[in-house]
Design a protein around this motif. Structure first.
Motif, mmCIF file in Angstrom:
data_model
loop_
_atom_site.group_PDB
_atom_site.id
_atom_site.type_symbol
_atom_site.label_atom_id
_atom_site.label_comp_id
_atom_site.label_asym_id
_atom_site.label_seq_id
_atom_site.Cartn_x
_atom_site.Cartn_y
_atom_site.Cartn_z
ATOM 1 N N ILE A 64 1.024 -0.972 -0.080
ATOM 2 C CA ILE A 64 -0.121 0.140 -0.018
ATOM 3 C C ILE A 64 0.913 1.240 -0.058
ATOM 4 O O ILE A 64 1.807 1.337 0.926
ATOM 5 C CB ILE A 64 -0.986 0.008 1.317
ATOM 6 N N GLU A 108 1.386 5.633 -0.198
ATOM 7 C CA GLU A 108 0.595 6.958 -0.114
ATOM 8 C C GLU A 108 -0.388 6.752 1.082
ATOM 9 O O GLU A 108 -1.322 7.552 0.817
ATOM 10 C CB GLU A 108 -0.148 7.358 -1.353
ATOM 11 N N ARG A 133 -8.217 1.245 4.402
ATOM 12 C CA ARG A 133 -7.690 1.267 2.962
ATOM 13 C C ARG A 133 -8.015 0.110 2.562
ATOM 14 O O ARG A 133 -8.333 0.071 1.286
ATOM 15 C CB ARG A 133 -6.103 1.682 2.990
ATOM 16 N N LEU A 187 -9.886 -4.072 -5.271
ATOM 17 C CA LEU A 187 -9.133 -2.468 -5.256
ATOM 18 C C LEU A 187 -8.257 -2.346 -6.478
ATOM 19 O O LEU A 187 -7.387 -1.705 -6.662
ATOM 20 C CB LEU A 187 -8.320 -2.407 -4.074
ATOM 21 N N LYS A 188 -9.002 -3.144 -7.524
ATOM 22 C CA LYS A 188 -8.198 -3.055 -8.740
ATOM 23 C C LYS A 188 -7.901 -1.655 -9.480
ATOM 24 O O LYS A 188 -7.078 -1.274 -10.265
ATOM 25 C CB LYS A 188 -8.666 -3.938 -10.106
ATOM 26 N N ASN A 189 -8.885 -0.662 -9.024
ATOM 27 C CA ASN A 189 -8.614 0.634 -9.523
ATOM 28 C C ASN A 189 -8.041 1.629 -8.611
ATOM 29 O O ASN A 189 -7.736 2.781 -8.991
ATOM 30 C CB ASN A 189 -9.860 1.401 -9.738
ATOM 31 N N ASP A 190 -7.332 0.937 -7.558
ATOM 32 C CA ASP A 190 -6.710 1.834 -6.431
ATOM 33 C C ASP A 190 -5.194 1.679 -6.756
ATOM 34 O O ASP A 190 -4.449 0.618 -6.774
ATOM 35 C CB ASP A 190 -6.993 1.403 -5.193
ATOM 36 N N GLN A 191 -4.588 2.592 -7.441
ATOM 37 C CA GLN A 191 -3.268 2.757 -7.883
ATOM 38 C C GLN A 191 -2.086 2.489 -7.054
ATOM 39 O O GLN A 191 -0.984 2.089 -7.264
ATOM 40 C CB GLN A 191 -2.856 3.863 -8.992
ATOM 41 N N HIS A 192 -2.703 2.786 -5.619
ATOM 42 C CA HIS A 192 -1.755 2.678 -4.436
ATOM 43 C C HIS A 192 -1.797 1.480 -3.750
ATOM 44 O O HIS A 192 -1.123 1.147 -2.814
ATOM 45 C CB HIS A 192 -1.921 3.655 -3.604
ATOM 46 N N VAL A 193 -2.665 0.401 -4.366
ATOM 47 C CA VAL A 193 -2.476 -0.879 -3.834
ATOM 48 C C VAL A 193 -2.060 -2.200 -5.012
ATOM 49 O O VAL A 193 -2.543 -1.986 -5.767
ATOM 50 C CB VAL A 193 -3.829 -1.203 -3.308
#
Ligand code: FAD
Length: 539
Positions: free
Chosen positions: A4, A6, A25, A71-77
């Motif tokens: 994870i 940021e 998160r 969370l595939k659209n969360d670029q921070h995971v």
């Protein structure tokens, strides 16, 4: 494992808040979070009253695939990348292949030697200076009693130039193979504080570095390496056949010859005699840009307040650093370099009759002054003619500083206000300089070329816009800073890292122009060790 990035929390957050933030998160329950660790921690101090900590976390969760999909659209995971070091897979050298030789025990040479030893290749390591404890006595002796040992000083001896330093371990090099992680992991194994693995700007400080260097030496020897101190390489033996030049050995100052066909030269930026020898032997060398300037000292409290406002003094933040740049109207860039929070300015001479400055600190960074080099970038156009002309240029400036300082290894100095206004200084103000033996107040206007003086006068005033209070009448300037990086590049092929025109010669680290700082020199050392192992197997 999930990474994870940021993850932001306030500076003074309670410990459990981190776990709660991870759960929130990832959208998982406490029972699904098996474990987590901090991979990196940095801070954002743009709002001084509301400083934010920024974490990168590695988290082990149940049903990882499902969490990732959600969370595939969360670029921070993302899945945690594999950052473990992998040794290059090469065969064993042919029987009878002479042992690889590594010259220099700075961070570069030590990492070449360590990795070669870990691969079972039994390197021989040659170092002109003394073991680190004896070298410490000589170096402090110079600072206290003005007695310079030209073979055992800040530049030369076990641990190399970075031993008496701030031990900053960050670098801006590209590191796609995560070699920097290997460097940090080894440093921790040899005694560095664990936190260097995760804080964004790790530092070690001088005394710990001394102990770590000793541990590294012991490990290299345990793995079959052989290290010889007070052993200067004075010549490289090269055979030429069919237009191909091949290293076949080295000659030591004692006259002894050691055969090798795989020679790493990790000699640092101050081995001017060795640069000359390599040039005389026909090794391809180019002049390269470097920088010149002064060390500047301010009260550390001024920098802390300016950077951290009401959070100045916070233990997690430590002593504040800074990085500033000014593009002067004469076209020169002036910038801070090797900033040492809570440290001291040190005499870094390695040649008689020459004065050169640098900076160091202890792990605690608790000294009262902040110091940084403020330098002007120069290029070979400023010292044209010869590939080694930059060395002559450095020598000329360092000799001038010696004379300006009174000819006793005191460094010439001036108050910032006097320097900007073009008048000599006669008395210190509130800033007490840390340089030993002493700072001799004078006028620094003649210590560097006019273009550098003009650009720095402009920059000191302009820096006040970036750090309020930076233009401080009684801040102390100490001259001269000339060894910011190597004035030459011993060019090598990009693929096998061997000299452009001499097979078996691996120019490495800062002196060869392929690193600038402890971390980048150590990373270059790992790359060169891999290249040496590959070349030995291919023979
Ligand atoms: P070096 O560390 O210079 O090592 C070269 C070694 O080769 C020396 O030990 C020398 O004795 C040996 N040698 C040279 N010629 C011969 C020969 N002919 N025969 C045998 N041995 C030879 N960098 C940071 O990243 N962070 C810092 O906080 C920092 N602070 C510094 C503070 C000071 C006072 C100084 C001087 C430097 C500092 N640096 C710092 C820079 C850093 O030390 C260098 O970038 C780094 O040490 C370069 O590593 P290296 O192995 O390439 O060369």
């Amino acid at each position: 494992m999930l990474r994870i990035n940021e993850l932001k929390l306030p500076l003074n957050h309670p410990e459990p808040a981190l776990r709660e933030a991870i759960l929130a998160r990832l959208g998982v329950s406490g029972a699904d979070l098996v474990d987590f660790s901090v991979y990196k921690r940095s801070y954002d101090a743009r709002k001084k009253a509301a400083i934010v900590l920024i974490y990168s976390i590695d988290a082990e969760v149940r049903n990882e695939a499902a969490v990732l999909a959600r969370l595939k659209n969360d670029q921070h995971v993302m899945p945690s990348p594999d950052v473990d070091y992998k040794f290059v897979q090469v065969g064993k050298p042919a029987p009878g292949t002479p042992r690889p030789v590594v010259v220099g025990t700075g961070p570069c040479g030590l990492f070449v030697a360590l990795v070669l030893a870990q691969m079972g290749l039994n390197p021989i390591i040659l170092e002109r200076g003394k073991i680190v404890r004896e070298r410490t006595v000589d170096t402090f002796g110079f600072w206290r009693k003005r007695k310079l040992n030209t073979e055992s000083n800040v530049q030369f001896g076990e641990g190399g130039a970075g031993t008496f330093s701030d031990g900053k371990l960050y670098s801006q090099i590209k590191d796609p193979l995560h070699h920097g992680r290997k460097v940090l992991t080894e440093f921790v194994r040899f005694g560095a504080p664990e936190e260097i693995m995760y804080v964004s700007k790790p530092h070690i400080g001088t005394f710990r570095l001394v102990k770590m260097v000793e541990q590294m030496r012991a490990e290299i020897i345990r793995l079959g390496g052989e290290i010889r101190f007070e052993t200067r390489v004075d010549d490289v033996l090269i055979e030429e056949s069919g237009g191909v030049r091949q290293v076949v050995g080295v000659r030591l100052a004692s006259g002894e010859e050691i055969p090798t066909r795989h020679l790493t030269m990790a000699i640092g930026h101050s081995a001017r005699d060795t640069f000359q020898m390599l040039y005389d032997r026909g090794v391809y060398i180019e002049a390269k840009p470097f920088s010149i300037g002064f060390r500047v000292e301010h009260p550390q409290s001024l920098i802390d307040v300016c950077r951290f406002g009401p959070n100045a003094g916070n233990k997690l933040l430590g002593a504040a650093d800074y990085k500033i740049v000014h593009h002067a109207s004469n076209g020169r860039s002036v910038y801070s370099f090797c900033m040492c929070p809570g440290g001291t300015v040190v005499a870094a001479s390695s040649e008689e009759g020459r004065v050169v400055t640098n900076g160091m600190s202890q792990y605690s960074r608790a000294e009262r002054n902040a110091n940084s080099a403020i330098v002007v970038g120069i290029t070979p156009d400023d010292y044209p003619g010869h590939p080694l002309a930059g060395i002559d240029f450095q020598r000329e400036l360092e000799s001038r500083a010696f004379v300006l300082g009174g000819g006793t290894y005191d460094a010439p100095g001036q108050l910032m206000g006097d320097f900007v206004k073009g008048r000599p200084s006669t008395e210190f103000g509130s800033v007490v300089p840390s340089f030993r033996p002493a700072v001799h107040l004078t006028d620094l206007a003649t210590s560097l070329p006019d273009y550098a003086i003009v650009a720095m006068r402009e920059a000191f005033v302009a820096f006040d816009k970036q750090i309020k209070g930076y233009y401080k009448e009684d801040a102390v300037l100490t001259g001269v800073e000339t060894r910011t990086s190597s004035p030459i590049r011993i060019k090598r092929n990009n693929d096998d890292l061997q000299s452009l025109n001499t097979r078996g010669l691996f120019p490495a680290g800062e002196g060869a122009g392929y690193a600038g700082g402890i971390m980048s020199a150590a990373v270059d050392g790992i790359r060169v060790a891999e290249a040496v192992a590959t070349a030995m197997a291919a023979r």
